[in-house]
Scaffold this active site. Structure first.
Site, mmCIF file in Angstrom:
data_model
loop_
_atom_site.group_PDB
_atom_site.id
_atom_site.type_symbol
_atom_site.label_atom_id
_atom_site.label_comp_id
_atom_site.label_asym_id
_atom_site.label_seq_id
_atom_site.Cartn_x
_atom_site.Cartn_y
_atom_site.Cartn_z
ATOM 1 N N ARG A 53 6.942 29.963 38.051
ATOM 2 C CA ARG A 53 7.462 30.377 39.347
ATOM 3 C C ARG A 53 6.607 31.501 39.918
ATOM 4 N NH1 ARG A 53 14.069 30.725 38.500
ATOM 5 N NH2 ARG A 53 14.358 28.611 37.731
ATOM 6 N N SER A 152 14.361 26.763 41.710
ATOM 7 C CA SER A 152 15.812 26.844 41.568
ATOM 8 C C SER A 152 16.420 27.596 42.756
ATOM 9 C CB SER A 152 16.191 27.488 40.232
ATOM 10 O OG SER A 152 17.573 27.398 39.972
ATOM 11 N N LYS A 162 8.031 22.561 37.284
ATOM 12 C CA LYS A 162 8.643 22.372 35.968
ATOM 13 C C LYS A 162 8.312 20.986 35.425
ATOM 14 C CE LYS A 162 13.192 21.882 35.550
ATOM 15 N NZ LYS A 162 14.639 22.097 35.457
ATOM 16 N N GLU A 399 25.917 27.036 30.391
ATOM 17 C CA GLU A 399 25.411 28.399 30.272
ATOM 18 C C GLU A 399 26.049 29.274 31.347
ATOM 19 O OE1 GLU A 399 21.207 27.796 30.380
ATOM 20 O OE2 GLU A 399 21.164 27.328 32.510
ATOM 21 N N GLU A 400 26.073 30.564 31.081
ATOM 22 C CA GLU A 400 26.817 31.512 31.919
ATOM 23 C C GLU A 400 26.304 31.579 33.345
ATOM 24 O OE1 GLU A 400 23.187 33.395 31.755
ATOM 25 O OE2 GLU A 400 24.198 32.320 30.157
#
Length: 553
Positions: A53, A152, A162, A399-400
């Site tokens: 990124r 993202s 990616k 995931e959080e």
């Protein structure tokens, strides 16, 4: 004296000021005109947990980077005997289109069979994963893989790139390090390196091995195998989705047409400046569907809908808003999904388990135990879940940071990358089936398992301190108590797979914290949770920061 222009700051939770919007034409010009200096670390290719990124303005995401990374992926595919086609996807960020052009020019010049969207449109990350897995299910064909061009939920001036191998999910560290090193070697040889093969875009688009692929139909038509739409056929529920100007913008109308005629699609348009967003906590524009600031518009209208949901720019993360609760904390919704799925998927094996990252809420542990299901705890990064999803041993993983995926209704793999569409659709399904929205279901879980308080904060750290934190050993932590309770565990590797966590996790009976260095900023992140109250959480955070500062000083 030089005149320095100062601009008024954006306000968190409010639309951005027009003068602070990214200049898209200048950004694209910078992509082509600025060449990175490989001697400057910040301008080199660097694969984090989700690919490379950067921003064209900062010389960290430019034509040179993408050409070199793509050539490196071509060579990596050869080393792995990946002979099938490559699926190529992009999101709606400004830099995704020029990066798509660069990548296709290099892939076509290398005679790679490439599958691109039939209308040159946008493709969500989960649709790419789904496409790879669907094709690779035919064992008679050569294995295929993919590239998704996305940063993202990052700000509009950022770009991302990616690689997804034939497993369909994020590439593991071995692959990304190989690609990263080769790409940097190619860049070091200069922008006209003959080792990077390339043909003009017009030729690449019409090349014999460049094919158009209908990503939307194949993904949408298969959704009924992962979501139970039957209870929603004649629903009176008021449902809404906000694509946040992301890659799923043309998917939701098709989903509504086929399964949910009552689904209201908010903001069904794209705009590379993302001027329709409300600004995040620091005044920056982020399409972060787990942020109450970025989701302020949907939260403000929560009374209009029984359930509303959103997804980030590449649609691999979800945000759930209900009339009763507003925006659900991602950890809370993960727990709700687990409770619902493992009691409403009769065809799943009794042995199927749950995967979570070790910085996700401990209420997930309690729910898993209550369901008598195995649970594995892994480091941050969705790549750790790929094998469990592929072989069907993990029914739900999350995931959080609001990334999750789960199995098809028959217990087979759906996607091995995060899917931001299916958690939103699941929220509609569970509300129709149970008569309770996800916020109400979570409230019931807290009565059974306790009501934890969870928060993540950032603390300043130098690159040297971040490196120390990433290599900490349990022996370097001398404290015996945390927030007045005996320390019961000090972890530097994840209990689920014994992989290094790149930091530290300390637990007591009623709380825990984890500390990890940021991969992109000079900070470290402290995740903390208390099963007592907010005061106890603050005490954990204060002592955690002091403990970590002492260990890395």
């Amino acid at each position: 004296m030089n005149h320095i222009e100062t601009r008024p700051a954006n306000t968190p939770g409010q639309p951005p000021l027009p003068e602070n919007l990214v200049d898209v034409s200048r950004l694209v010009t910078a992509y082509y005109s600025i060449h990175p200096d490989p001697a400057i670390p910040s301008q080199r290719v660097a694969f984090g947990t989700s690919g490379h990124r950067g921003s064209a303005f900062a010389a960290s995401f430019n034509d040179d980077h993408i050409a070199a990374i793509t050539q490196a992926i071509v060579e990596y595919r050869v080393s792995q005997h990946t002979l099938g086609p490559l699926f190529l996807a992009k999101d709606t960020h400004s830099l995704s289109e020029p990066a798509f052009v660069t990548a296709l020019e290099v892939l076509a010049a290398n005679s790679i069979e490439v599958l691109i969207d039939e209308h040159l449109g946008y493709t969500p990350t989960p649709a790419l994963s789904h496409a790879i897995l669907t094709r690779n299910a035919n064992l008679k064909l050569h294995r295929c893989d993919g590239i998704v061009i996305t940063p993202s939920h990052n700000p509009p001036e950022d770009g991302g790139f990616k690689y997804n191998p034939p497993s369909g999910g994020p590439a593991d560290t071995t692959a990304t390090k190989w690609i990263e090193n080769r790409a940097n070697d190619l860049i070091a040889s200069g922008p006209d390196n003959p080792a990077i093969k390339r043909i003009p875009y017009s030729r690449a688009l019409s090349a014999d091995r460049t094919y158009r692929h209908d990503y939307i139909t194949t993904y949408v038509n298969d959704l009924g195998n992962v979501i139970n739409f039957a209870p929603l056929r004649n629903t009176t529920l008021k449902l809404a989705v906000d694509p946040l100007g992301g890659a799923g913008v043309h998917y939701w109308p098709r989903i509504a047409e086929k399964y949910l005629p009552s689904l209201q699609i908010l903001n069904p348009h794209t705009d590379a400046t993302f001027r329709f967003m409300t600004c995040d906590w620091d005044g920056k524009i982020r399409m972060d569907c787990s942020s109450p600031f970025a989701m302020a518009s949907l939260i403000a209208n929560k009374e209009k809908y029984d359930v509303a949901f959103a997804a980030d720019t590449d649609h691999d993360r979800h945000g759930i808003v209900t009339r009763t609760t507003g925006l659900l904390n991602p950890n809370h919704y993960l727990a709700v999904c687990i409770e619902y799925l493992f009691t409403h998927r009769p065809d799943w094996s009794a042995k199927v388990g749950i995967g979570k990252t070790l910085v996700s809420s401990s209420i997930i542990d309690s729910v898993a135990k209550g369901l008598n299901r195995p649970m594995i705890e892994v480091p941050v990064g969705f790549k750790w879940f790929v094998d469990g999803l592929l072989d069907g041993s993990l029914g739900f993983v999350g995931e959080e940071s609001a990334g999750a995926s789960f199995l098809r209704r028959n217990g087979q793999v759906w996607s091995t990358d995060k899917d931001g569409l299916i958690p939103g659709l699941l929220a509609a399904e569970m509300t129709a089936v149970t008569g309770k929205d996800p916020g109400e279901i979570y409230s019931e879980l807290t009565k059974k398992y306790g009501n934890p308080v969870y928060e993540r904060i950032d603390a300043a750290a130098t690159k040297e301190q971040k490196a120390k934190l990433g290599k900490l050993s349990a022996q370097q932590v001398t404290a015996k108590t945390l927030a007045g309770e005996p320390i019961t565990a000090i972890l530097t590797e994840a209990p689920g797979n014994h992989a290094p966590i790149g930091g530290l996790k300390v637990a007591t009976e009623n709380g825990w914290f984890a500390a990890r260095p940021s991969g992109t900023e000079d900070v470290y992140k402290i995740y903390a949770e208390s099963f007592k109250d907010k005061d106890h959480l603050k005490q954990i955070q204060t002592e955690a920061q002091a403990l970590v500062d002492k260990a890395i000083s």
